[in-house]
Design a protein around this motif. Sequence first.
Motif, PDB file in Angstrom:
ATOM      1  N   GLY A  54       2.812  10.251 -15.106  1.00 45.40           N
ATOM      2  CA  GLY A  54       4.119   9.606 -15.145  1.00 45.40           C
ATOM      3  C   GLY A  54       4.027   8.149 -14.742  1.00 45.40           C
ATOM      4  O   GLY A  54       2.937   7.574 -14.606  1.00 45.40           O
ATOM      5  N   LEU A  55       5.171   7.540 -14.523  1.00 41.22           N
ATOM      6  CA  LEU A  55       5.264   6.150 -14.095  1.00 41.22           C
ATOM      7  C   LEU A  55       6.662   5.955 -13.531  1.00 41.22           C
ATOM      8  O   LEU A  55       7.644   6.369 -14.144  1.00 41.22           O
ATOM      9  CB  LEU A  55       5.040   5.198 -15.284  1.00 41.22           C
ATOM     10  CG  LEU A  55       4.942   3.706 -14.961  1.00 41.22           C
ATOM     11  CD1 LEU A  55       3.717   3.421 -14.101  1.00 41.22           C
ATOM     12  CD2 LEU A  55       4.885   2.883 -16.241  1.00 41.22           C
ATOM     13  N   ASP A  56       6.741   5.356 -12.352  1.00 44.11           N
ATOM     14  CA  ASP A  56       8.039   5.172 -11.705  1.00 44.11           C
ATOM     15  C   ASP A  56       8.391   3.689 -11.672  1.00 44.11           C
ATOM     16  O   ASP A  56       7.875   2.923 -10.855  1.00 44.11           O
ATOM     17  CB  ASP A  56       8.013   5.737 -10.287  1.00 44.11           C
ATOM     18  CG  ASP A  56       9.404   5.931  -9.724  1.00 44.11           C
ATOM     19  OD1 ASP A  56      10.346   5.311 -10.259  1.00 44.11           O
ATOM     20  OD2 ASP A  56       9.562   6.705  -8.765  1.00 44.11           O
ATOM     21  N   ALA A  88       2.209  -3.195  -7.399  1.00 44.61           N
ATOM     22  CA  ALA A  88       1.867  -1.828  -7.010  1.00 44.61           C
ATOM     23  C   ALA A  88       1.157  -1.097  -8.144  1.00 44.61           C
ATOM     24  O   ALA A  88       0.163  -0.397  -7.932  1.00 44.61           O
ATOM     25  CB  ALA A  88       3.126  -1.063  -6.604  1.00 44.61           C
ATOM     26  N   ILE A  89       1.671  -1.268  -9.373  1.00 42.70           N
ATOM     27  CA  ILE A  89       1.010  -0.656 -10.528  1.00 42.70           C
ATOM     28  C   ILE A  89      -0.373  -1.262 -10.708  1.00 42.70           C
ATOM     29  O   ILE A  89      -1.353  -0.561 -11.009  1.00 42.70           O
ATOM     30  CB  ILE A  89       1.860  -0.837 -11.794  1.00 42.70           C
ATOM     31  CG1 ILE A  89       3.203  -0.093 -11.648  1.00 42.70           C
ATOM     32  CG2 ILE A  89       1.119  -0.329 -13.026  1.00 42.70           C
ATOM     33  CD1 ILE A  89       4.156  -0.311 -12.799  1.00 42.70           C
ATOM     34  N   ALA A  90      -0.470  -2.575 -10.499  1.00 35.19           N
ATOM     35  CA  ALA A  90      -1.766  -3.243 -10.596  1.00 35.19           C
ATOM     36  C   ALA A  90      -2.737  -2.685  -9.559  1.00 35.19           C
ATOM     37  O   ALA A  90      -3.924  -2.485  -9.849  1.00 35.19           O
ATOM     38  CB  ALA A  90      -1.596  -4.749 -10.401  1.00 35.19           C
ATOM     39  N   ALA A  91      -2.237  -2.420  -8.348  1.00 33.05           N
ATOM     40  CA  ALA A  91      -3.090  -1.864  -7.303  1.00 33.05           C
ATOM     41  C   ALA A  91      -3.617  -0.483  -7.689  1.00 33.05           C
ATOM     42  O   ALA A  91      -4.779  -0.151  -7.446  1.00 33.05           O
ATOM     43  CB  ALA A  91      -2.316  -1.777  -5.985  1.00 33.05           C
ATOM     44  N   VAL A  92      -2.763   0.322  -8.315  1.00 32.33           N
ATOM     45  CA  VAL A  92      -3.192   1.655  -8.754  1.00 32.33           C
ATOM     46  C   VAL A  92      -4.279   1.538  -9.820  1.00 32.33           C
ATOM     47  O   VAL A  92      -5.291   2.241  -9.775  1.00 32.33           O
ATOM     48  CB  VAL A  92      -1.996   2.463  -9.292  1.00 32.33           C
ATOM     49  CG1 VAL A  92      -2.460   3.820  -9.832  1.00 32.33           C
ATOM     50  CG2 VAL A  92      -0.950   2.668  -8.202  1.00 32.33           C
ATOM     51  N   ALA A 116       0.827  -1.207   0.000  1.00 38.44           N
ATOM     52  CA  ALA A 116       0.000   0.000   0.000  1.00 38.44           C
ATOM     53  C   ALA A 116       0.863   1.259   0.000  1.00 38.44           C
ATOM     54  O   ALA A 116       0.531   2.256  -0.659  1.00 38.44           O
ATOM     55  CB  ALA A 116      -0.929   0.004   1.214  1.00 38.44           C
ATOM     56  N   ILE A 117       1.985   1.231   0.708  1.00 45.04           N
ATOM     57  CA  ILE A 117       2.890   2.386   0.724  1.00 45.04           C
ATOM     58  C   ILE A 117       3.506   2.599  -0.656  1.00 45.04           C
ATOM     59  O   ILE A 117       3.579   3.734  -1.152  1.00 45.04           O
ATOM     60  CB  ILE A 117       3.993   2.187   1.789  1.00 45.04           C
ATOM     61  CG1 ILE A 117       3.376   2.156   3.190  1.00 45.04           C
ATOM     62  CG2 ILE A 117       5.025   3.314   1.705  1.00 45.04           C
ATOM     63  CD1 ILE A 117       4.377   1.840   4.291  1.00 45.04           C
ATOM     64  N   VAL A 118       3.943   1.509  -1.283  1.00 46.90           N
ATOM     65  CA  VAL A 118       4.504   1.612  -2.632  1.00 46.90           C
ATOM     66  C   VAL A 118       3.435   2.097  -3.610  1.00 46.90           C
ATOM     67  O   VAL A 118       3.701   2.954  -4.468  1.00 46.90           O
ATOM     68  CB  VAL A 118       5.064   0.249  -3.094  1.00 46.90           C
ATOM     69  CG1 VAL A 118       5.594   0.345  -4.526  1.00 46.90           C
ATOM     70  CG2 VAL A 118       6.186  -0.204  -2.168  1.00 46.90           C
ATOM     71  N   ALA A 119       2.220   1.575  -3.491  1.00 43.59           N
ATOM     72  CA  ALA A 119       1.128   1.983  -4.375  1.00 43.59           C
ATOM     73  C   ALA A 119       0.765   3.448  -4.180  1.00 43.59           C
ATOM     74  O   ALA A 119       0.387   4.138  -5.140  1.00 43.59           O
ATOM     75  CB  ALA A 119      -0.105   1.106  -4.131  1.00 43.59           C
ATOM     76  N   ALA A 157      -6.894  -1.404  -2.875  1.00 41.66           N
ATOM     77  CA  ALA A 157      -6.544  -2.334  -3.957  1.00 41.66           C
ATOM     78  C   ALA A 157      -5.286  -3.124  -3.607  1.00 41.66           C
ATOM     79  O   ALA A 157      -5.141  -4.280  -4.026  1.00 41.66           O
ATOM     80  CB  ALA A 157      -6.338  -1.570  -5.260  1.00 41.66           C
ATOM     81  N   ALA A 158      -4.368  -2.516  -2.859  1.00 44.64           N
ATOM     82  CA  ALA A 158      -3.178  -3.244  -2.415  1.00 44.64           C
ATOM     83  C   ALA A 158      -3.577  -4.396  -1.497  1.00 44.64           C
ATOM     84  O   ALA A 158      -3.028  -5.508  -1.601  1.00 44.64           O
ATOM     85  CB  ALA A 158      -2.221  -2.297  -1.689  1.00 44.64           C
ATOM     86  N   LEU A 159      -4.538  -4.151  -0.622  1.00 47.25           N
ATOM     87  CA  LEU A 159      -5.061  -5.219   0.226  1.00 47.25           C
ATOM     88  C   LEU A 159      -5.736  -6.288  -0.628  1.00 47.25           C
ATOM     89  O   LEU A 159      -5.585  -7.485  -0.378  1.00 47.25           O
ATOM     90  CB  LEU A 159      -6.051  -4.632   1.232  1.00 47.25           C
ATOM     91  CG  LEU A 159      -6.754  -5.627   2.163  1.00 47.25           C
ATOM     92  CD1 LEU A 159      -5.748  -6.417   2.986  1.00 47.25           C
ATOM     93  CD2 LEU A 159      -7.734  -4.890   3.086  1.00 47.25           C
ATOM     94  N   PHE A 160      -6.450  -5.843  -1.649  1.00 44.61           N
ATOM     95  CA  PHE A 160      -7.101  -6.762  -2.583  1.00 44.61           C
ATOM     96  C   PHE A 160      -6.066  -7.660  -3.267  1.00 44.61           C
ATOM     97  O   PHE A 160      -6.234  -8.885  -3.339  1.00 44.61           O
ATOM     98  CB  PHE A 160      -7.876  -5.955  -3.628  1.00 44.61           C
ATOM     99  CG  PHE A 160      -8.544  -6.787  -4.695  1.00 44.61           C
ATOM    100  CD1 PHE A 160      -9.854  -7.215  -4.549  1.00 44.61           C
ATOM    101  CD2 PHE A 160      -7.858  -7.126  -5.852  1.00 44.61           C
ATOM    102  CE1 PHE A 160     -10.470  -7.979  -5.531  1.00 44.61           C
ATOM    103  CE2 PHE A 160      -8.456  -7.894  -6.849  1.00 44.61           C
ATOM    104  CZ  PHE A 160      -9.772  -8.318  -6.682  1.00 44.61           C
TER     105      PHE A 160
END
Length: 336
Positions: free
Chosen positions: A82-84, A263-267, A68-71, A287-290
Amino acid sequence: MSNQADVASDISPRSTSNSKSVRTPAFSEFSWIWVGLILLFAVSAVVAPGTMTRGSILAMLPFAGILAIVATGQTLVIQQRGLDMSAIGMVSLAGVVMARTGFGLDSIVLAVIFTVCVGAIIGIVNGTLVSQFAITPLVATLAVNALLIGGVRSLTGAVPVNVPIIMQTISHAQFIGLPANVLFAFAFVVTAWFITRKTAIGRRFVAVGVNPRAAEAAGVRVLQYRIGAYVASAVCFSAAGMLLAGFIGSASQTSGNDYLLPAIAAVVVGGTPFTGGKGSVIASAVAALFMAQLGQLVLALGAGPAVQLLVQACAILLATTVRHLPTAVRTFRKNA
């Protein structure tokens, strides 16, 4: 300065207030993930009840908190179009730097501060390459990620590094029955939500993401906000890397491998579009929890890594389809 805030705060609403039909889907996009999370837990209880025990949930939550922090950091960057892709290297490097400086300085506080500063500098580099030199975010951050991985290999010699005991204690601690990593994630998400939704800085940040040219014409310093997004993401990645290293007890060049695509998937599953501007760090955290629970469910069913990636891809596709379903239905009815 206040004039810039007032003008910038008007940019975002103008692009969305022309019709009520634009605002309603935005809310639906961020609320779908709650429905999906409830359904996932219901399916897990039936198909793999072992994943719904207290022990299983407590074992999953620390990693969900780190994700969740990364997301959260990734969401802020995507809000700026952007995208990291340097998340892997940044998470790995943060754990190694924290471990080395923690032993070297004999102070975990100084080690954390130093690691965050290193992350912020890397964020400035990423933001400068993307915003000042107009390098495609994918290319720029992948290049930086390669440099970070190389740096980690040089620091560790491809051998995992032990983490100070105090950091391990912090990462494994529990408060009011919840793992510390979840509480740290909650703090990051709430802070990011408050800044982006409740402050003038946040309104200008959203305005830059919606329409950079209009924001610049209104007097907003676009470059600062674009670079700032990458700095914020790097700080989030650094925090996640330190917590992950503390939780598993060591740091290595492969520590961050599982925190880029999920993380990208969570976003994406959370509903934040790549078109910039609107976004929800809360939805990304949910979504990160998901994604964490989905991964645990797939593992419980005995699926291998290939199937896990396939399930993640299907989850992204389903989330994207469901999110745009109301708009598609209205368009179909209108044309019918």
